[in-house]
Design a protein around this motif. Structure first.
Motif, mmCIF file in Angstrom:
data_model
loop_
_atom_site.group_PDB
_atom_site.id
_atom_site.type_symbol
_atom_site.label_atom_id
_atom_site.label_comp_id
_atom_site.label_asym_id
_atom_site.label_seq_id
_atom_site.Cartn_x
_atom_site.Cartn_y
_atom_site.Cartn_z
ATOM 1 N N SER A 1 129.281 128.364 -8.088
ATOM 2 C CA SER A 1 130.196 127.569 -8.714
ATOM 3 C C SER A 1 130.856 126.155 -8.251
ATOM 4 O O SER A 1 130.869 125.519 -9.124
ATOM 5 C CB SER A 1 131.370 128.320 -9.173
ATOM 6 N N LEU A 2 130.733 126.149 -6.739
ATOM 7 C CA LEU A 2 131.159 125.244 -6.000
ATOM 8 C C LEU A 2 130.044 123.960 -6.061
ATOM 9 O O LEU A 2 130.658 122.871 -5.620
ATOM 10 C CB LEU A 2 131.592 125.431 -4.630
ATOM 11 N N GLN A 3 128.999 124.282 -6.333
ATOM 12 C CA GLN A 3 127.846 123.293 -6.409
ATOM 13 C C GLN A 3 127.990 122.222 -7.439
ATOM 14 O O GLN A 3 128.370 122.540 -8.595
ATOM 15 C CB GLN A 3 126.628 123.596 -6.482
ATOM 16 N N GLU A 4 128.002 121.031 -7.190
ATOM 17 C CA GLU A 4 127.969 119.910 -8.270
ATOM 18 C C GLU A 4 126.763 119.874 -9.171
ATOM 19 O O GLU A 4 125.727 120.000 -8.588
ATOM 20 C CB GLU A 4 128.069 118.353 -7.525
ATOM 21 N N GLY A 5 126.884 119.635 -10.203
ATOM 22 C CA GLY A 5 125.643 119.642 -11.081
ATOM 23 C C GLY A 5 125.350 120.876 -11.508
ATOM 24 O O GLY A 5 124.303 121.014 -12.339
ATOM 25 N N VAL A 6 126.140 122.125 -11.068
ATOM 26 C CA VAL A 6 125.666 123.273 -11.580
ATOM 27 C C VAL A 6 126.409 123.679 -12.635
ATOM 28 O O VAL A 6 127.926 123.512 -12.967
ATOM 29 C CB VAL A 6 125.715 124.423 -10.770
ATOM 30 N N HIS A 7 125.849 123.870 -14.025
ATOM 31 C CA HIS A 7 126.585 123.889 -15.073
ATOM 32 C C HIS A 7 126.391 125.469 -15.962
ATOM 33 O O HIS A 7 127.071 125.685 -17.069
ATOM 34 C CB HIS A 7 126.182 122.928 -16.189
ATOM 35 N N ASN A 8 125.608 126.229 -15.326
ATOM 36 C CA ASN A 8 125.547 127.708 -15.999
ATOM 37 C C ASN A 8 126.153 128.802 -15.083
ATOM 38 O O ASN A 8 125.684 129.887 -15.323
ATOM 39 C CB ASN A 8 123.883 127.962 -15.905
ATOM 40 N N SER A 9 127.045 128.646 -14.361
ATOM 41 C CA SER A 9 127.698 129.462 -13.678
ATOM 42 C C SER A 9 128.531 130.653 -14.547
ATOM 43 O O SER A 9 128.412 131.691 -14.189
ATOM 44 C CB SER A 9 128.379 129.007 -12.599
ATOM 45 N N TRP A 10 129.185 130.124 -15.572
ATOM 46 C CA TRP A 10 129.942 131.020 -16.452
ATOM 47 C C TRP A 10 128.912 131.827 -17.111
ATOM 48 O O TRP A 10 129.221 133.165 -17.314
ATOM 49 C CB TRP A 10 130.605 130.109 -17.326
ATOM 50 N N PRO B 1 126.291 131.821 5.045
ATOM 51 C CA PRO B 1 125.028 132.054 4.822
ATOM 52 C C PRO B 1 124.760 131.987 3.277
ATOM 53 O O PRO B 1 123.740 131.234 2.737
ATOM 54 C CB PRO B 1 124.588 133.342 5.443
ATOM 55 N N ILE B 2 125.526 132.434 2.615
ATOM 56 C CA ILE B 2 125.301 132.478 0.987
ATOM 57 C C ILE B 2 125.625 131.000 0.429
ATOM 58 O O ILE B 2 124.733 130.449 -0.366
ATOM 59 C CB ILE B 2 126.296 133.638 0.547
ATOM 60 N N TYR B 3 126.553 130.574 1.086
ATOM 61 C CA TYR B 3 126.879 129.006 0.617
ATOM 62 C C TYR B 3 125.662 128.041 1.091
ATOM 63 O O TYR B 3 125.189 127.242 0.263
ATOM 64 C CB TYR B 3 128.118 128.747 1.343
ATOM 65 N N ALA B 4 125.079 128.325 2.320
ATOM 66 C CA ALA B 4 123.954 127.448 2.539
ATOM 67 C C ALA B 4 122.703 127.613 1.677
ATOM 68 O O ALA B 4 122.045 126.679 1.273
ATOM 69 C CB ALA B 4 123.555 127.786 4.014
ATOM 70 N N ILE B 5 122.456 128.981 1.260
ATOM 71 C CA ILE B 5 121.492 129.339 0.314
ATOM 72 C C ILE B 5 121.485 128.666 -0.964
ATOM 73 O O ILE B 5 120.857 128.122 -1.596
ATOM 74 C CB ILE B 5 121.166 130.795 0.229
ATOM 75 N N ALA B 6 122.945 128.744 -1.435
ATOM 76 C CA ALA B 6 123.087 128.218 -2.825
ATOM 77 C C ALA B 6 123.268 126.659 -3.035
ATOM 78 O O ALA B 6 122.831 126.112 -3.756
ATOM 79 C CB ALA B 6 124.730 128.825 -3.356
ATOM 80 N N ASN B 7 123.759 126.136 -1.549
ATOM 81 C CA ASN B 7 123.709 124.704 -1.645
ATOM 82 C C ASN B 7 122.211 124.083 -1.788
ATOM 83 O O ASN B 7 122.095 123.356 -2.243
ATOM 84 C CB ASN B 7 124.481 124.219 -0.337
ATOM 85 N N LYS C 1 136.062 127.248 -9.958
ATOM 86 C CA LYS C 1 135.928 125.823 -10.763
ATOM 87 C C LYS C 1 137.279 125.189 -10.694
ATOM 88 O O LYS C 1 137.320 123.728 -10.536
ATOM 89 C CB LYS C 1 135.752 126.269 -12.006
ATOM 90 N N LEU C 2 138.387 126.040 -10.578
ATOM 91 C CA LEU C 2 139.679 125.410 -10.384
ATOM 92 C C LEU C 2 139.821 124.649 -8.820
ATOM 93 O O LEU C 2 140.411 123.572 -8.975
ATOM 94 C CB LEU C 2 140.855 126.568 -10.291
ATOM 95 N N LEU C 3 139.043 125.330 -7.922
ATOM 96 C CA LEU C 3 139.264 124.512 -6.601
ATOM 97 C C LEU C 3 138.430 123.534 -6.315
ATOM 98 O O LEU C 3 138.395 122.563 -5.561
ATOM 99 C CB LEU C 3 139.129 125.954 -5.574
ATOM 100 N N GLN C 4 137.378 123.639 -7.316
ATOM 101 C CA GLN C 4 136.267 122.430 -7.041
ATOM 102 C C GLN C 4 136.664 121.206 -7.450
ATOM 103 O O GLN C 4 136.375 120.359 -6.822
ATOM 104 C CB GLN C 4 135.161 122.715 -7.808
ATOM 105 N N ARG C 5 137.597 121.278 -8.178
ATOM 106 C CA ARG C 5 138.241 120.114 -8.632
ATOM 107 C C ARG C 5 139.426 119.286 -7.761
ATOM 108 O O ARG C 5 139.814 118.376 -7.836
ATOM 109 C CB ARG C 5 139.080 120.304 -10.087
ATOM 110 N N ARG C 6 139.790 120.486 -6.854
ATOM 111 C CA ARG C 6 141.158 120.012 -6.195
ATOM 112 C C ARG C 6 140.659 119.666 -4.523
ATOM 113 O O ARG C 6 141.064 119.010 -3.902
ATOM 114 C CB ARG C 6 141.918 121.136 -5.966
#
Lengths: 279, 167
Positions: free
Chosen positions: B43-52, B148-154, B85-90
């Protein structure tokens, strides 16, 4: 007088001297002389021999090292192959030991039919104590069937699909098993907890419960067959003004290391809920 | 389309890893939740719109297999995506810090939902013991696996985005 010419006299003297020396040598009189003359020679020969052998080794070593390295590499590869074979065999031995143990349990309890299953997973939520096995309705597993290992009681089937089933362990916080203490001949309830520890509840106040007492299923309630080993009492607790004693229990089954189970096929759990009056 | 396929495959792999490996690896009684971490990172990745959408699908999927009450994993995963999503904007300039904050808040949110739903369904679970034995160890384990999970998702998001633009 031709016999006593100078040539013959010389020969006779030499023969006599040699014979005398031989006689002296054989009789041991010349040993100090031999030691005095031979020891330096032996020392010299030893010194020379050691140097020669060292020099020969030095000159021939490179060939030997190459040969030894080749042999070492071959042996190392053989050792690696044998180690991998050993690991495979140890794994098979472990599986065989589990199978033998389960078979042994089946032999000692021949009144039940068993379905052997492998544990393939664990509940995703840490608040719950459930495991997932690789046998389901296709293999005859049904809801409510008791699950055991060669050691003792594990739990019962909580949900089942075609090729898998979810087992609720007796260590789950919502699990209640009716048990009896073999030595004291009293009945109690075995409850699970959030941390996976199990404890006994509903022990009468006057009951004498000792650490080490064996706990077996009582069969009351119809959820589990009777006389299945559950664990042993670790310690008892008696709180002031409490109506019952409680006791910590060491379960016989290691729920963290469980990898194969037996589902008791021909035991049908009795649903007593319709008999319990609603409040 | 590619993002959906990647999400589906990743979630299946993570679920298998979770039940077969990570659920056995406990700290006191807490465990890491790879699916939660994936949604936090995804959800923190830019351009990802299908997380919900995939949080809802994963919530239903896990609810079917898990012994938890049906709605609990669904609420938990949707809540984690919401926090993310809340934190991504901030905190969009420092995604790693955002990942750690989402991991902590998301894990607390998930575990509180689980405790509440289990208490509602009648399980004798106390708040104190839950925090000591499960919630805090789970937060710690999730923080360990967060990077590690963030690195994979990124990496996945970085590979998918150009393809999505091309198609």
């Amino acid at each position: 007088m031709k016999f006593l010419n100078s040539r013959n006299i010389q020969t006779i003297v030499i023969v006599l001297v040699v014979s005398g020396l031989l006689f002296l040598a054989l009789s041991g009189y010349l040993t100090p002389v031999f030691n005095l003359t031979l020891n330096p020679l032996i020392s010299l020969q030893s010194w020379l021999s050691v140097r020669y052998l060292s020099a020969r080794d030095f000159l021939t070593t490179p060939r030997d090292v190459t040969l030894l390295r080749e042999q070492n590499a071959i042996l190392e590869s053989q050792v690696t192959q044998l180690q991998s074979q050993l690991i495979v065999l140890e794994e098979r031995l472990g599986e065989a030991q589990v199978c033998f143990a389960l078979l042994d349990f089946g032999r000692t309890n021949p009144q039940y039919d068993y379905i052997a299953a492998t544990v393939i997973g664990r509940e995703i939520s840490p608040f719950l104590q459930y495991i997932i096995i690789d046998k389901g309705t296709e293999q005859g597993v049904r809801y409510g069937m008791p699950v055991v290992t060669q050691q003792g009681l594990v739990g019962h089937v909580d949900a089942v699909i075609a090729r898998a089933a979810r087992i609720k362990l007796i260590s789950d916080s919502t699990s209640v098993v009716n048990v009896r203490l073999q030595s004291a001949e009293i009945e109690a309830q075995l409850n699970g907890s959030l941390t996976g520890d199990v404890f006994l509840d509903m022990i009468p106040l006057d009951a004498m419960v000792e650490p080490g007492d064996v706990i077996l299923t009582s069969g009351l309630g119809g959820n589990f067959p009777p006389n299945i080993f559950v664990g042993q009492v670790l310690s008892t607790q008696l709180r002031e003004n409490a109506l019952f004693q409680t006791a910590s229990v060491q379960p016989i089954v290691d729920f963290e290391g469980i990898n194969a189970v037996l589902v008791i096929q021909n035991f049908e759990a009795v649903d007593t809920s319709p008999l319990i009056p609603e409040p | 389309m590619i993002a959906h396929i990647v999400c589906a495959i990743t979630l299946v792999v993570l679920y298998i890893l979770q039940t077969a490996v990570f659920s056995w690896t406990t700290l006191i009684s807490g465990t890491a939740d790879l699916i939660l971490l994936f949604f936090a990172a995804w959800s923190l990745q830019e351009g990802v719109h299908n997380s919900w959408l995939w949080a809802a699908i994963a919530g239903v999927f896990v609810s079917i297999i898990s012994a938890m009450p049906f709605y609990a994993p669904l609420i938990a995963y949707l809540g984690v995506v919401g926090i993310s999503k809340l934190l991504q904007r901030r905190i969009w300039r420092t995604p790693i810090i955002a990942m750690f904050i989402v991991t902590i808040l998301g894990t607390f949110f998930q575990q509180i939902v689980y405790v509440l739903t289990l208490q509602i369904s009648g399980a004798p679970i106390s708040w104190g013991q839950s925090f000591d034995a499960v919630v805090l160890p789970s937060v710690l384990l999730n923080l360990i696996f967060a990077l590690p999970i963030y690195a994979i998702a990124n990496d996945l998001a970085g590979r998918i985005s150009p393809l999505e633009v091309e198609t």
